[in-house]
Structures are given as C-alpha cells and as structure tokens.
Design an enzyme around this catalytic site. Structure first.
Site, PDB file in Angstrom:
ATOM      1  CD1 TRP A  12      -0.923   2.329   2.299  1.00  0.00           C
ATOM      2  CD2 TRP A  12      -2.796   1.755   1.216  1.00  0.00           C
ATOM      3  NE1 TRP A  12      -1.803   3.384   2.399  1.00  0.00           N
ATOM      4  CE2 TRP A  12      -2.969   3.056   1.746  1.00  0.00           C
ATOM      5  CE3 TRP A  12      -3.855   1.187   0.497  1.00  0.00           C
ATOM      6  CZ2 TRP A  12      -4.137   3.791   1.569  1.00  0.00           C
ATOM      7  CZ3 TRP A  12      -5.016   1.916   0.336  1.00  0.00           C
ATOM      8  CH2 TRP A  12      -5.147   3.202   0.868  1.00  0.00           C
ATOM      9  CG  ASN A  27      -1.330   6.890   2.801  1.00  0.00           C
ATOM     10  OD1 ASN A  27      -0.978   5.831   3.257  1.00  0.00           O
ATOM     11  ND2 ASN A  27      -1.445   7.965   3.554  1.00  0.00           N
ATOM     12  CG  ASP A  28      -0.321  11.261   2.802  1.00  0.00           C
ATOM     13  OD1 ASP A  28      -1.300  10.686   2.336  1.00  0.00           O
ATOM     14  OD2 ASP A  28      -0.332  11.869   3.885  1.00  0.00           O
ATOM     15  CD  GLN A  80       2.558   8.083   5.852  1.00  0.00           C
ATOM     16  OE1 GLN A  80       1.734   7.770   6.694  1.00  0.00           O
ATOM     17  NE2 GLN A  80       3.839   8.233   6.151  1.00  0.00           N
ATOM     18  CG  PHE A 140       0.775   9.034  10.574  1.00  0.00           C
ATOM     19  CD1 PHE A 140       0.894   7.652  10.533  1.00  0.00           C
ATOM     20  CD2 PHE A 140      -0.470   9.560  10.930  1.00  0.00           C
ATOM     21  CE1 PHE A 140      -0.184   6.819  10.812  1.00  0.00           C
ATOM     22  CE2 PHE A 140      -1.559   8.744  11.213  1.00  0.00           C
ATOM     23  CZ  PHE A 140      -1.429   7.370  11.159  1.00  0.00           C
ATOM     24  CB  SER A 141       2.612  12.567   6.005  1.00  0.00           C
ATOM     25  OG  SER A 141       2.046  11.620   5.151  1.00  0.00           O
ATOM     26  NE  ARG A 174      -3.405  13.687  10.272  1.00  0.00           N
ATOM     27  CZ  ARG A 174      -4.488  13.718  11.044  1.00  0.00           C
ATOM     28  NH1 ARG A 174      -4.392  13.552  12.348  1.00  0.00           N
ATOM     29  NH2 ARG A 174      -5.685  13.902  10.508  1.00  0.00           N
ATOM     30  CG  ASP A 175       0.350  15.159   7.848  1.00  0.00           C
ATOM     31  OD1 ASP A 175       0.761  14.076   8.293  1.00  0.00           O
ATOM     32  OD2 ASP A 175      -0.826  15.352   7.476  1.00  0.00           O
ATOM     33  CD1 TRP A 180      -7.475  10.320   2.789  1.00  0.00           C
ATOM     34  CD2 TRP A 180      -7.219   8.113   3.008  1.00  0.00           C
ATOM     35  NE1 TRP A 180      -6.193  10.084   3.213  1.00  0.00           N
ATOM     36  CE2 TRP A 180      -6.016   8.744   3.372  1.00  0.00           C
ATOM     37  CE3 TRP A 180      -7.289   6.722   3.075  1.00  0.00           C
ATOM     38  CZ2 TRP A 180      -4.888   8.042   3.792  1.00  0.00           C
ATOM     39  CZ3 TRP A 180      -6.167   6.011   3.492  1.00  0.00           C
ATOM     40  CH2 TRP A 180      -4.990   6.668   3.837  1.00  0.00           C
TER      41      TRP A 180
END
Ligand code: FRU
Length: 505
Positions: free
Chosen positions: A46, A48-49, A65, A109-110, A179-180, A318
């Site tokens: 998988w 993502n970002d 991610q 996380f990001s 976050r991020d 998402w």
C-alpha cells in the site's frame, strides 16, 4: 540537541529488517508491466501520501506512506525511491518502520526532508503512539513530531525524539491530530516547519515552529486557521513563495460541496496570499481547489536545483479507494508538476522532463468535426494528447465537445465540455468499475470560452488533464483493462480542432 545526546535508532530493528526482507522478496512477483510507465507505485503493498520529497546528494528522493505487507492502509512505514529525472524511479530499502516504543509504534506518518549543512539527510515525520483509551474503548492516537537522520539510505531515529510534542502546542490543540510537518530552511539559515493541528473547535489550523538546528524547536504561532469554511481538520500543509506570492497548500478532511469548486469528502486547497512579516499570520486572498478530478490528495512540493517548484500528490483519495486492487500494490503518485502563480491562480504543468519521453509524433490541424471522429495514430494508454478545440463558426457555438478515451466496444472514460455553461466533466461511469463510489466530477472553466485547450497525460490506469495551459487540472484513475485504448472525438455542433499525440516511453 540534549546534552550528550546521540543518534540511536532503528538500524537493525527487527521491524525494519523484516519489512526490508519482505519487500525485496515480494517485489519479484510484480512484473514491470503491471506498473505504470512513469508514475511511482509502492514497491509492494500500500502507498498513500508523498513524504520527504527532496533533492539530496545529486538525486531526487521521494518517500511515501507505506504498508508493505498488504495493499491496505495499516502500520505506516516510509517507503523510499530515488530518481534523476522524477520519472524513472529506483527503489531503495524502506527507510522508516514503526519501531520506536514511545513515539511511533502505531505508525510513522507523513513528513518531509531536507539536507543539513554537514551533508546528512534529515527526515521529519509524525510519530503515532497509543495515547490512552477513548470513552468507546478505542485506542486514542498520540501524535508528535520526530526526526531521523541518515545518509540517503540508512536513517537513524533521534534519541531526543519527539522534537515537537504536547508542550509545544497552543492552548486547546488536540494531541491526537497533530501531524505532517513540512520543514524548510530560510535564506538566513534558520529552519522552519508548518504542522497540521486540530484546534479546540475541531477545525484545522496550521502551526509554525522555528529552529536553529532542526532538533530544538520553538513554537512561533498559528499560521492559518480554518474557520469551518473548508472542511474540518487540514492535513499535509506546505508553504512556499512562488512568483511573488506566498502559497499555502493543505488537504482538508470532511469538506462540504460548493458549486463545482469543492466536493464533499477529502479535498485539496490552494490559498494564495501573503505571510504578514509583523504577525507571522498568513493572509489568504484566493481559496481554490488544487485539482478538480477524483483521485488527488496530500500534495507535497520540492524546489529543484534549477529553481522550479514541483508538486506531487497521491493519485488517489480516501473517498475512492474501495476498488480492490488486481495487483500486489495499491496507490500511485501523480506526475510531478511544475507550478506557477498566474493571475492569482496556481498553474500546473507536467515537468518538462516528460517531453523527453515523447515518441511517435502524430499531428493534425484544423480538423473539422461534427459527430464522431477517429484519427489515424491517435490511440493508446501511455500517451500525451494535446487538443485545441474551437467553434467552426464563431457566431454559432457548438453545444458540446467530447473526448472518449480508454475505450473499447464496452467501456470508456470521457471528458465532455459544454461551452454554454462552461462546464468540463470527467467521467468513468462506464470504465468497468463494479463499485458505487465517485465516478464523475465537473469543473467550471472561467469565462466559459468556446476555445479550449486540453492536455491528457495517460499512463495505463490513470489520466491527468491539464486545462488551458494548466490553469485547472482533473486527475482520475481508470479501472479499465489496458486493451481498451481507443480515443474518439465527438461534437454536437461544428468544431475545429488541432490534435497532437505522442506515445510516452
Ligand atoms: C493524509 C494522512 C496524513 C497522515 C497520513 C497517514 O492522507 O491522513 O495526515 O500523516 O495520511 O498515513
């Protein structure tokens, strides 16, 4: 850095070693043909970002991610790839695993990256750990900002992590939604980062921190706050100067629809304005969606050595991930896009390196059509297609102009332009999906012109549409089998078009 602190960390952690062995083994089951030609996909599992998008030691680095173990979101790692041209990617071993007991056992996380003055590569990411129980018994996340430093392949988590945590938050800010971090260095040598946070009222705010060394951070203030007009929590902030303006990009959650500008669910938002040097607050002047298509979220930019601001995003959303993957991977990045600000708008264009991939040039001029037309040599699923369309008779505008693509007898995607109301619609209702999620979107082309230019970048299971030189874009993944590769033009009312088409190597 704390007195006597050293870098210790995850080199040799069992979790990292296991993830590396797993991805190395499993990638051999994925044929090159199963991947897009020039869009980055996860090595396995998988994605993502985009994370840590940076130019370091002579190459572009892009992290993402990543859950190597399944094509589903879980236990976030940082996958890692490098490239010379932002189109051909080479995988490096997974860089971060969720293996630091107090900071990130629930996920890395990001975040972002930069090169330190001594040449080392610094990753700044959100550590997610269990933070107690919610009233319903679910585990509450605790999010804080951490760093890892490395040589471009091996990264060691800082012993003094987290570098920004609960005590560095303004009054009322959530410790669960924080976050991020996007980190950068200013011309005066100082380091800055912006971090997404949830304020007491449940809306997003972007916090600004400053540092002399990337390890000790001081809270500066709230850079921008969502008053509830654009979703709730904001994710993945990015702040940069471009063409004399300040630009803030965020990805808002739980949007409410507004005309054809914003749709419900996860969206993206570009705010153009300026940071007030006195207060440090960002004064927004224009608020626009970044991409009007379906599959686009979590943008991140890099400044290239030749001074271009290049943006990449997760080519997924998402709200539209219910399609089960036919591969051992899920998720891909957009094509990297060069950014400019023109007339108060963010303008996007595929990086110029893509032009070098063009082969088999086909070109038509002043093709008059009314009804359906196919053009010799114009087909394909890895292609660059440029179309300029205008009314055959300027006093008698056409009703609609359509491009069908990824088409066979049964399936097709389409782009449909109606100059009467100036709407362009992207549509994959008949593209073979058996699931009822979002399959079409519209955008308003300003001024509803009768002349329109479109550039479609197709890469197997995706299309990215650049409208009028990139003033607007529409991005969409395509579930259709690759054998559906016809491209057809249709008009109701007379149009004249120029068409240029290349295969992309
Ligand atoms: C955005 C996001 C980020 C978070 C990451 C987790 O898509 O929700 O806010 O850091 O994904 O994978």
């Amino acid at each position: 850095m704390r007195e006597g602190a050293t870098m210790v960390g995850n080199i040799g952690s069992a979790a990292l070693a296991e993830a590396r062995a797993y991805e190395r083994h499993m990638e051999s089951f994925i044929a090159d043909d199963d991947r897009p030609a020039f869009h980055l996909t996860p090595r396995v599992g998988w994605m993502n970002d985009p994370n840590g998008f940076s130019y370091h030691d002579g190459r572009y680095h892009l992290f993402y991610q990543y859950n190597p173990y399944k094509a589903k979101w879980a236990a976030m790692h940082w996958g890692h790839a490098v490239s010379d041209d932002l189109l051909t990617w080479e995988y490096l071993p997974v860089a971060l695993a969720p293996d630091a007991p107090y900071d990130d056992l629930s996920g890395c996380f990001s975040g972002s990256a930069l090169t330190l003055p001594d040449g080392r590569h610094l990753l700044m990411y959100t550590g997610v750990a269990a933070g107690g129980r919610k009233p319903d018994g679910d585990v509450r996340d605790h999010q804080c900002q951490c760093v890892a430093i490395g040589n471009g392949v091996e990264y060691v988590k800082y012993e003094g992590n987290p570098v920004i945590s609960d005590g560095d938050l303004p009054e009322g800010a959530s410790t669960e939604h924080f976050r991020d971090p996007k980190v950068w260095q200013d011309a005066d040598g100082s380091y800055h980062c912006v971090v997404a946070s949830m304020a007491r009222d449940g809306n997003g705010q972007i916090l600004h921190y400053r540092s002399g060394d990337c390890l000790n951070w001081e809270y500066v203030g709230v850079l921008a706050a969502n008053d509830g007009s654009y979703g709730t929590m904001w994710e993945c902030p990015d702040l940069f100067g471009l063409d004399g303006e300040d630009v803030l990009l965020v990805s808002p959650m739980f949007m409410l629809p507004e005309g054809h500008d914003f749709y419900s669910g996860n969206g993206t938002l570009c705010i153009i304005g300026s940071v007030d040097p006195q207060t440090g607050a960002f004064e927004g002047r224009t608020y626009r969606t970044i991409d009007h298509g379906i599959d686009f979220y979590a943008t991140q930019t890099v400044l290239t050595p030749d001074g271009r601001r290049v943006m990449i995003a997760w080519m997924q959303n998402w709200d539209s991930i219910s399609e089960s993957t036919v591969h051992r991977w899920f998720g891909q990045m957009t094509v990297p896009r060069e950014l400019h600000v023109r007339d108060g708008r963010l303008v996007q264009w595929p990086i110029r390196e893509l032009d070098e991939r063009r082969r088999n040039h086909v070109e038509y001029h002043d093709v008059a059509i009314e009804g359906t037309t196919e053009l010799d040599g114009v087909r394909g699923r890895v292609a660059d297609l440029l179309v300029n369309v205008r009314a055959a008779d300027p006093d008698n505008p056409y009703q609609e102009f359509v491009i069908w693509f990824a088409q066979d007898e049964r399936f097709h995607c389409s782009l449909r332009y109606r100059p009467v109301n100036g709407t362009l619609k992207i549509n994959r209702i008949h593209a073979g999906s058996r699931r009822a999620y979002v399959h079409h979107r519209k955008c308003d082309v300003p001024g509803a012109p009768t002349e329109l230019s479109l550039r479609l970048v197709l890469d197997k299971r995706s299309v990215e549409v650049f409208i009028n030189g990139g003033e607007q874009t529409m991005t969409m993944t395509i579930p259709t089998d690759l054998s559906a590769d016809a491209i057809t033009f249709f008009s109701k009312g007379g149009v004249v078009m120029d068409v240029e088409k290349y295969d992309l190597a």
